[in-house]
Design a protein around this motif. Structure first.
Motif, PDB file in Angstrom:
ATOM      1  N   GLN A   1       2.336  20.393  -6.404  1.00 45.32           N
ATOM      2  CA  GLN A   1       1.659  19.105  -6.472  1.00 45.32           C
ATOM      3  C   GLN A   1       1.862  18.491  -7.851  1.00 45.32           C
ATOM      4  OE1 GLN A   1      -2.385  20.506  -5.419  1.00 45.32           O
ATOM      5  NE2 GLN A   1      -2.463  18.738  -4.055  1.00 45.32           N
ATOM      6  N   LEU A   2       2.036  17.189  -7.883  1.00 44.61           N
ATOM      7  CA  LEU A   2       1.939  16.433  -9.125  1.00 44.61           C
ATOM      8  C   LEU A   2       0.598  15.708  -9.062  1.00 44.61           C
ATOM      9  CD1 LEU A   2       3.481  15.762 -11.731  1.00 44.61           C
ATOM     10  CD2 LEU A   2       4.312  13.706 -10.588  1.00 44.61           C
ATOM     11  N   VAL A   3      -0.321  16.098  -9.947  1.00 41.61           N
ATOM     12  CA  VAL A   3      -1.715  15.675  -9.837  1.00 41.61           C
ATOM     13  C   VAL A   3      -2.159  15.029 -11.144  1.00 41.61           C
ATOM     14  CG1 VAL A   3      -4.066  16.422  -9.325  1.00 41.61           C
ATOM     15  CG2 VAL A   3      -2.136  17.596  -8.274  1.00 41.61           C
ATOM     16  N   TYR A   4      -2.885  13.955 -11.018  1.00 41.80           N
ATOM     17  CA  TYR A   4      -3.485  13.299 -12.176  1.00 41.80           C
ATOM     18  C   TYR A   4      -4.934  13.754 -12.268  1.00 41.80           C
ATOM     19  CZ  TYR A   4      -4.734   9.668 -15.546  1.00 41.80           C
ATOM     20  OH  TYR A   4      -5.153   9.000 -16.665  1.00 41.80           O
ATOM     21  N   LEU A   5      -5.250  14.459 -13.387  1.00 42.19           N
ATOM     22  CA  LEU A   5      -6.575  15.031 -13.581  1.00 42.19           C
ATOM     23  C   LEU A   5      -7.397  14.132 -14.488  1.00 42.19           C
ATOM     24  CD1 LEU A   5      -5.582  18.763 -14.213  1.00 42.19           C
ATOM     25  CD2 LEU A   5      -6.102  17.655 -12.040  1.00 42.19           C
ATOM     26  N   VAL A   6      -8.645  13.929 -14.116  1.00 38.77           N
ATOM     27  CA  VAL A   6      -9.577  13.133 -14.919  1.00 38.77           C
ATOM     28  C   VAL A   6     -10.771  14.017 -15.247  1.00 38.77           C
ATOM     29  CG1 VAL A   6     -11.018  11.074 -15.038  1.00 38.77           C
ATOM     30  CG2 VAL A   6      -8.859  11.020 -13.766  1.00 38.77           C
ATOM     31  N   ASN A   7     -10.940  14.318 -16.515  1.00 35.34           N
ATOM     32  CA  ASN A   7     -12.104  15.084 -16.942  1.00 35.34           C
ATOM     33  C   ASN A   7     -12.735  14.429 -18.162  1.00 35.34           C
ATOM     34  OD1 ASN A   7     -10.413  15.862 -19.102  1.00 35.34           O
ATOM     35  ND2 ASN A   7      -9.661  17.606 -17.899  1.00 35.34           N
TER      36      ASN A   7
ATOM     37  N   GLN B   1     -12.790  15.316 -21.268  1.00 35.81           N
ATOM     38  CA  GLN B   1     -12.041  15.357 -22.526  1.00 35.81           C
ATOM     39  C   GLN B   1     -10.844  14.427 -22.503  1.00 35.81           C
ATOM     40  OE1 GLN B   1     -11.129  19.470 -23.135  1.00 35.81           O
ATOM     41  NE2 GLN B   1     -13.266  20.054 -23.524  1.00 35.81           N
ATOM     42  N   GLN B   2      -9.972  14.624 -21.550  1.00 34.80           N
ATOM     43  CA  GLN B   2      -8.771  13.794 -21.493  1.00 34.80           C
ATOM     44  C   GLN B   2      -8.255  13.771 -20.068  1.00 34.80           C
ATOM     45  OE1 GLN B   2      -5.659  15.480 -23.874  1.00 34.80           O
ATOM     46  NE2 GLN B   2      -5.627  17.420 -22.768  1.00 34.80           N
ATOM     47  N   SER B   3      -7.411  12.798 -19.813  1.00 31.64           N
ATOM     48  CA  SER B   3      -6.752  12.689 -18.512  1.00 31.64           C
ATOM     49  C   SER B   3      -5.296  13.081 -18.698  1.00 31.64           C
ATOM     50  CB  SER B   3      -6.870  11.264 -17.976  1.00 31.64           C
ATOM     51  OG  SER B   3      -8.228  10.897 -17.824  1.00 31.64           O
ATOM     52  N   GLN B   4      -4.755  13.736 -17.720  1.00 27.53           N
ATOM     53  CA  GLN B   4      -3.381  14.206 -17.837  1.00 27.53           C
ATOM     54  C   GLN B   4      -2.745  14.314 -16.461  1.00 27.53           C
ATOM     55  OE1 GLN B   4      -3.122  18.209 -19.341  1.00 27.53           O
ATOM     56  NE2 GLN B   4      -5.011  18.861 -18.316  1.00 27.53           N
ATOM     57  N   LEU B   5      -1.420  14.283 -16.488  1.00 31.25           N
ATOM     58  CA  LEU B   5      -0.608  14.431 -15.281  1.00 31.25           C
ATOM     59  C   LEU B   5       0.026  15.811 -15.335  1.00 31.25           C
ATOM     60  CD1 LEU B   5       0.238  12.707 -12.801  1.00 31.25           C
ATOM     61  CD2 LEU B   5       2.287  12.078 -14.079  1.00 31.25           C
ATOM     62  N   VAL B   6      -0.243  16.657 -14.344  1.00 37.02           N
ATOM     63  CA  VAL B   6       0.214  18.046 -14.381  1.00 37.02           C
ATOM     64  C   VAL B   6       0.932  18.391 -13.079  1.00 37.02           C
ATOM     65  CG1 VAL B   6      -1.651  18.760 -15.911  1.00 37.02           C
ATOM     66  CG2 VAL B   6      -1.962  18.950 -13.439  1.00 37.02           C
ATOM     67  N   LYS B   7       1.813  19.353 -13.210  1.00 38.76           N
ATOM     68  CA  LYS B   7       2.483  19.947 -12.055  1.00 38.76           C
ATOM     69  C   LYS B   7       1.874  21.322 -11.815  1.00 38.76           C
ATOM     70  CE  LYS B   7       6.926  22.026 -10.788  1.00 38.76           C
ATOM     71  NZ  LYS B   7       8.317  22.320 -11.254  1.00 38.76           N
ATOM     72  N   ARG B   8       1.425  21.551 -10.594  1.00 38.87           N
ATOM     73  CA  ARG B   8       0.787  22.825 -10.303  1.00 38.87           C
ATOM     74  C   ARG B   8       1.235  23.340  -8.935  1.00 38.87           C
ATOM     75  NH1 ARG B   8      -5.364  20.493  -9.360  1.00 38.87           N
ATOM     76  NH2 ARG B   8      -5.124  19.892  -7.161  1.00 38.87           N
ATOM     77  N   LEU B   9       1.154  24.625  -8.797  1.00 38.54           N
ATOM     78  CA  LEU B   9       1.560  25.286  -7.561  1.00 38.54           C
ATOM     79  C   LEU B   9       0.502  25.105  -6.483  1.00 38.54           C
ATOM     80  CD1 LEU B   9       3.606  27.248  -6.151  1.00 38.54           C
ATOM     81  CD2 LEU B   9       2.142  29.107  -6.992  1.00 38.54           C
ATOM     82  N   MET B  10       0.956  24.803  -5.291  1.00 38.95           N
ATOM     83  CA  MET B  10       0.058  24.754  -4.124  1.00 38.95           C
ATOM     84  C   MET B  10       0.118  26.127  -3.462  1.00 38.95           C
ATOM     85  SD  MET B  10      -1.914  22.554  -2.579  1.00 38.95           S
ATOM     86  CE  MET B  10      -2.792  22.311  -1.041  1.00 38.95           C
ATOM     87  N   PRO B  11      -0.907  26.962  -3.633  1.00 34.99           N
ATOM     88  CA  PRO B  11      -0.843  28.358  -3.171  1.00 34.99           C
ATOM     89  C   PRO B  11      -1.032  28.470  -1.662  1.00 34.99           C
ATOM     90  CG  PRO B  11      -2.977  27.923  -4.128  1.00 34.99           C
ATOM     91  CD  PRO B  11      -2.202  26.649  -4.267  1.00 34.99           C
ATOM     92  N   VAL B  12       0.009  28.206  -0.917  1.00 36.10           N
ATOM     93  CA  VAL B  12      -0.096  28.161   0.544  1.00 36.10           C
ATOM     94  C   VAL B  12      -0.539  29.509   1.093  1.00 36.10           C
ATOM     95  CG1 VAL B  12       1.190  27.783   2.671  1.00 36.10           C
ATOM     96  CG2 VAL B  12       1.655  26.368   0.666  1.00 36.10           C
TER      97      VAL B  12
END
Length: 1206
Positions: free
Chosen positions: A618-624, A626-637
């Motif tokens: 997944q390419l996911v935009y995280l909003v928390n 502290q900061q917002s960021q665009l990350v690549k993470r594994l989708m653990p099927v």
């Protein structure tokens, strides 16, 4: 069958007994209801909260608790130029592609080293800098510790084969390198080292712009799992005058604003599979910006494209408004495509490793400017040396589509169909093309066509378009409504089933060329293996609508809906599993939050979903906070499916006053192992080289800039030898590195002696054994990613299963009380059963263990012969253990992996890496034996020996396998043709087809044959002779009308001729799919002259010879007389000069005497006497001369000379 509801449609039914509560299916107080899209519904009993907490701990990633001492370490790789080697921070972008001439001077200093001083050694522009880090520890200290404990990273670089196989050779090439330790250049207070890293050259290969870098350990030091990196060439960068990099497609933006991603719908990532070095993703609202990456989103850039952003609206473009959003973005090997509004643009990158003549685009190029394009459709696989893209039109050309071809960076479009529109072809009035899919191997397109009839009734059809014949045919009419498939897992649509009131709304299609599986998707899922008979998958709810499908093309499919739900389907099965949102997702995220993972946040937006090496990301935009960021993470099927299975299938049993929680494993086996896997290279066609850094003569073992530069040159030269090895004349040793060490191997002990005494030049020692080609790779514990099968070949392996106890049943049998019967069954699904055959044989049943032998074979009649690696047929074999899909998992160091479902992509045809070579060594030996002699040319050429015209020529050829190192005599039949030639290398010309026939065919009657043979076997049309290794040889003719007839010699030696010979087994050798084509030059000397020219030369030569003899005789006879005549003439001249001098003196004396009137003095008398003596001397000489001349006839009036009479 019982009907399932909600997301629990993916769970398997749990067989239980009365009084035992299950996770689904009963209306008891502890029933787990179906989950709603908003989130999971937890069990209501208070006791289950504690059970779920316990379950969350038990289901935590096994590597966190199973291996306590195993630290979570990972490799880190960055790219460095030579100037930045040794710096602690920073990395470089991969855009330089040309080799550097910076290392050759160092090789000139390496005297007494096993290198060729006459060769020019080059270097690559980049190095790979390698480190590793572990959680909670200092990376610098870890690297020092690893170095001191013997750790050396091993880097395996895999070059992706090129698209244009007509220009570049198709090969699967790898090079394995050992990293060299290097100290940081920055200040250090320690005596030896503070900060260090490992370095290897980053090689570049012509024809490849996508490289995979696998980093592993040498087995010493700490345990670090293997890791793969994508290191791709970015051809969309350029260097400015201030030495900074800039994108050629636009301007880089450095701020990711939340409005770009928050509450923005996800979009698909489209690219040519395994070929696109740079990926591009649009969809940023009201911005002409895209996300661009060359590392598969490990890092990325936000780039504002430099396009004109104009909107050419017209009366035939039904578009209501203008937007700057880039809707469709597709990446190919060297070209990027985008669609903004109805306009299509493309930009070709600068890739000199692909096409040297094309330096890329200067600006975005608009194509189809007069068309209204409503959608771009990707083509995921290349074919026939090109990539493809399709543009769907609307407005004035509704019912047509534009088919784009990309070859070597050149883009061209043509409108199809050629004769009539799709609407006219299927005989309807109004239609619109919704989606199209191209099948490159068959030159067919599948069109999803929306049709609106006169009664305003809309329906959809699947239409096949044949690009060769321009023929349209309706394959399937999609039902208008969703079928009623209650209590079923799937439904075969035959036309007799009942339907609901939900309309079917198709949106697109997805086709897998490996298993011929076609999906039609919308608010439903239809699948078909033959494009005509479809199966309706019941598990996907009709209330949802699919936005796009993501196919791994290895058997996995991810589904994204309009509501951003993620579903999963394993090809070959009919079960569709919900991954997000789901109960398993909630458990997994809870565990990640407990570990304080930075990849998850309470508020997040999915940007896209894509597969990489069978892993879903997944390419996911995280909003928390502290900061917002665009990350690549594994989708653990696998983890999600495992969590969901356990959460859906649990048992609550009453034991006394309390209840206990237990789980049922639905997997039919406990252990599954692959055994007896053959050595992979013969099937994967993977060529691998091995290189180690030169040994540095320094106690600490650290390298410096010079030794790293030498390492660059050695790796470059190794790959250069590989590229130059494909030559027609076979070397005596079948190995590309043989010529490197041919004359150096005998001195290997001497080089080692120098290094042992620290006397090697440049303080480096080059070990010849460290640079070699590997032919004996061993099989791993898994099936290869793909295999190649030649005609009649087969692939065989075994599967060992340990069956779960409850899967056995006992049954009485005559003579025995009970007999165990195995309930585990192994099935095989072939994508093309007409072309391949699979045999499954059960050979062992011991207690609860079963061994199956699986053999996949080619049926030998599906393809014609072709060049190595060209026009391969894609197919596959699916091996599955029944009832294992979604139920069977096994733990690995990377996490759980699914078991029981194995898909092997298969390529049928002539495998890459095989070639035909002229066996010059055996040919020379055999010709010398048969002809009793051998005469080479006067001017010797060791690379191209000569053959005598009058000798019978016996050619022999080798089949060489560049992958396995095998080399043997070619046993098949072949056709030999002379296709060109000339008296010198500079005058060789290609012959036309008509000339080739006249010069080589035994049917020729124009006296044009160049050669003949005593063999009587010919092709079916008797046009050419069929040769083999048992042939009777070739007799050279060079008849009157042949090009080698009457060759004019250029010296005193006999004429020579260079024949360009083509050898091919196409159509005459039925043992292989390979069309072995070999073109080589054959040097023939001693050609005879024509009769006329020989007679002419004889007459001229005889005339010249006789003339020379006659002249010689004349000269011999007249030479004495001529000498005497010359002497007389000289004497006469001297005598004349003397006499004239005497008379002049006498006259002077007489005048003096008469003027004085006196008698002569004593001196005058003496002078008179001398004159008389002088006068007497010529008379005696003349008499002697007259005596010598008496041999000639006397003159009729002989008189002495006048000057004597006086």
């Amino acid at each position: 069958m019982r009907r399932r509801e909600g997301e629990d449609r993916g769970g398997a039914d749990l067989q239980g007994s009365t009084g035992v509560e299950r996770g689904e299916g009963f209306s008891h107080a502890t029933h787990c209801p179906a989950m709603t899209p908003a989130g999971p519904a937890w069990p209501r009993l208070p006791v289950l909260w504690a059970l779920w907490a316990l379950l969350a701990v038990l289901l935590s990633p096994w590597r966190l608790w199973a291996i306590e001492d195993n630290e979570e370490c990972t490799w880190q790789v960055v790219l460095n130029q030579f100037e930045t080697v040794g710096k602690n921070h920073g990395s470089d972008r991969f855009f330089n592609q040309e080799p550097l001439d910076t290392v050759n001077s160092l090789f000139g200093l390496l005297v007494d080293a096993p290198i060729d001083p006459n060769e020019k050694y080059m270097g690559f522009p980049y190095y790979l800098k390698i480190n590793y880090s572990c959680k909670g520890e200092s990376s610098e200290a870890l690297v020092r510790k690893g170095h001191l404990t013997g750790l050396k990273p091993v880097v395996l670089v895999t070059f992706q084969s090129p698209v244009n196989i007509n220009h570049w050779k198709l090969e699967q090439l790898q090079i394995q390198m050992e990293a060299a330790p290097f100290r940081s250049k920055e200040q250090c207070s320690a005596e030896e080292v503070c900060v260090m890293s490992w370095y290897t050259p980053m090689p570049v290969k012509n024809g490849s712009v996508v490289m995979h870098v696998d980093v592993s350990s040498n087995g010493l030091g700490p345990f670090i799992p293997n890791k793969r990196f994508q290191v791709n060439i970015n051809g969309f960068l350029k260097r400015q005058q201030d030495d900074k990099l800039q994108f050629t497609v636009g301007n880089e933006l450095f701020h990711l604003l939340p409005r770009y991603f928050v509450k923005v719908s996800s979009r698909p990532l489209w690219y040519t599979v395994n070929q696109a070095p740079v990926l591009i993703l649009g969809g940023i609202p009201e911005e002409k910006s895209v996300l661009l990456t060359d590392t598969s989103f490990k890092d990325f850039f936000l780039v504002e494209l430099s396009i004109d952003s104009c909107w050419v609206g017209s009366f035939y473009c039904p578009q209501a408004s203008f937007t700057a959003t880039i809707y469709d973005a597709i990446a190919t090997e060297s070209t990027l495509f985008i669609r903004q509004n109805q306009l299509v643009y493309y930009f070709t990158g600068t890739y000199i490793t692909l096409h040297q003549s094309n330096r890329g685009s200067g600006n975005w190029v608009r194509v189809l400017a007069n068309e209204c394009i409503k959608k771009l459709c990707p083509v995921y696989f290349h074919g026939n040396g090109s990539e493809y893209i399709m543009a769907l039109t609307t407005g004035k050309h509704e019912g047509y589509f534009h088919f784009g071809t990309i070859t070597d960076g050149r883009v061209s479009f043509k409108m199809l169909p050629r004769q009539q529109s799709v609407c006219e072809g299927i005989q309807v009035v109004n239609c619109s093309i919704t989606w199209t899919t191209y099948i490159a191997g068959d030159y067919n397109l599948l069109l999803l066509v929306e049709i609106e009839d006169i009664a305003t009734r809309k329906y959809f059809q699947v239409v096949n378009y044949d690009m060769v014949t321009d023929y349209l045919a309706v394959l399937y009419t999609i039902p208008e409504f969703i079928p009623d498939a209650q209590d079923l897992e799937f439904l075969m649509i035959l036309g007799t089933e009942s339907y609901t009131n939900f309309p079917m709304v198709p949106k697109g299609m997805s086709y897998n060329p490996y298993n011929n599986l076609l999906f039609i998707w919308g608010n439903f899922l239809l699948q078909s293996y033959n494009n005509e008979n479809f199966i309706y998958l019941v598990d996907f709810p009709k209330e949802l609508s699919i936005k796009y499908l993501v196919n791994s093309f290895h058997g996995d499919i991810a589904i994204v809906t309009e509501t951003e739900e993620i579903w999963y389907l394993l090809e070959g099965s009919y079960r569709v599993y919900k991954l997000f949102p789901s109960k398993g997702w909630e458990v997994y995220v809870s565990l990640q939050m407990m570990q304080q993972s930075s990849l998850y946040a309470p508020n997040e937006t999915m940007v896209t979903l894509f597969y990489e090496e069978r892993n879903l990301y997944q390419l996911v935009y995280l909003v928390n906070s502290q900061q917002s960021q665009l990350v690549k993470r594994l989708m653990p099927v696998e983890q999600l499916l495992m969590y969901q299975q356990l959460s859906n299938h649990f048992l609550l049993e009453q034991q006394g006053s309390h209840r206990t929680l237990s789980f049922t494993n639905l997997c039919p086996f406990t252990v599954m192992h692959l055994r007896d896997l053959p050595n992979p290279q013969i099937y994967t066609r993977q060529e691998r080289y091995r290189a180690k850094p030169p040994r540095v003569l320094e106690p600490s073992g650290f390298h410096n800039e010079n030794s790293l530069a030498v390492y660059q040159g050695l790796v470059y030269y190794l790959l250069w030898l590989h590229s130059k090895y494909d030559k027609p004349y076979a070397d005596p040793v079948h190995d590309s590195t043989w010529r490197w060490w041919e004359n150096k191997k005998q001195d290997q002990d001497y080089y080692f002696y120098l290094a042992s005494n620290w006397q090697s030049a440049g303080n480096v020692h080059i070990d010849m054994d460290n640079y070699e080609k590997i032919y004996d790779l061993k099989a791993e514990d898994d099936l290869p990613k793909h295999i190649f099968l030649d005609k009649g070949s087969s692939y065989r392996f075994s599967i060992f299963l340990t069956v779960r106890v409850h899967k056995f049943k006992s049954q009485p049998e005559i003579g025995n009380s009970f007999q165990e019967q195995n309930q585990v069954e192994l099935g095989v699904v072939l994508a093309d059963p007409d072309c391949t055959e699979a045999v499954v044989k059960q050979v062992l049943t011991n207690r609860n263990s079963v061994l199956f032998w699986v053999t996949l074979s080619d049926n030998s009649f599906c393809l014609n012969q072709d060049i190595s690696g060209h026009h391969l047929m894609k197919t596959s074999m699916l091996v599955k253990v029944l009832d294992s899909v979604g139920h069977c998992f096994h733990n690995t160091i990377q996490g759980p992996r699914m078991q029981g479902n194995l898909m092997i992509p298969v390529f049928i045809g002539c495998p890459p890496g095989k070639r035909l070579a002229f066996d010059i060594t055996y040919t020379l030996a055999y010709n010398r034996l048969q002809n009793k002699h051998y005469f080479d040319c006067v001017h010797l050429d060791p690379e191209m020996p000569c053959f005598l015209f009058r000798d019978i020529f016996y050619p022999f050829f080798l089949i060489q396998d560049l992958v396995t190192g095998e080399s043997g005599s070619f046993p098949g039949s072949y056709v030999l043709k002379v296709v060109g030639g000339g008296p010198t290398l500079d005058t060789i010309r290609e012959y036309s087809e008509e000339e080739i026939y006249r010069f080589n065919s035994p049917l020729d009657n124009t006296d044009s044959l160049i050669w003949t043979t005593k063999n009587t076997t010919t092709t079916k049309d008797s046009a050419f002779n069929i040769m083999s290794h048992q042939s009777l040889g070739i007799e050279w003719l060079c008849l009157e009308n042949s090009p080698c007839h009457d060759t004019i010699p250029h010296s005193i030696f006999a004429p020579e001729f260079f024949f360009k010979v083509l050898v091919s087994n196409r159509g005459v050798d039925k043992s292989t799919y390979c069309d072995y084509q070999l073109i080589f030059l054959l040097h023939i000397h001693g050609l005879p002259l024509s009769a006329k020219r020989a007679l002419f030369i004889l007459i001229v030569s005889t005339s010249v010879f006789l003339s020379l003899v006659f002249i010689y005789i004349i000269i011999c006879l007249l030479l004495p007389l001529m000498v005497r005549g010359c002497n007389i003439l000289r004497w006469k001249i001297n005598n004349l000069l003397t006499t004239e001098s005497y008379y002049t003196y006498s006259s002077s004396s007489g005048l003096t005497s008469s003027s004085s009137g006196t008698r002569p003095s004593v001196s005058s008398r003496v002078s008179s006497k001398v004159a008389q003596e002088t006068k007497a001397a010529p008379e005696e000489i003349m008499k002697k001369s007259l005596t010598d001349l008496s041999l000639f006839p006397a003159s009729p009036n002989p008189h002495p000379p006048s000057f004597l009479s006086s």
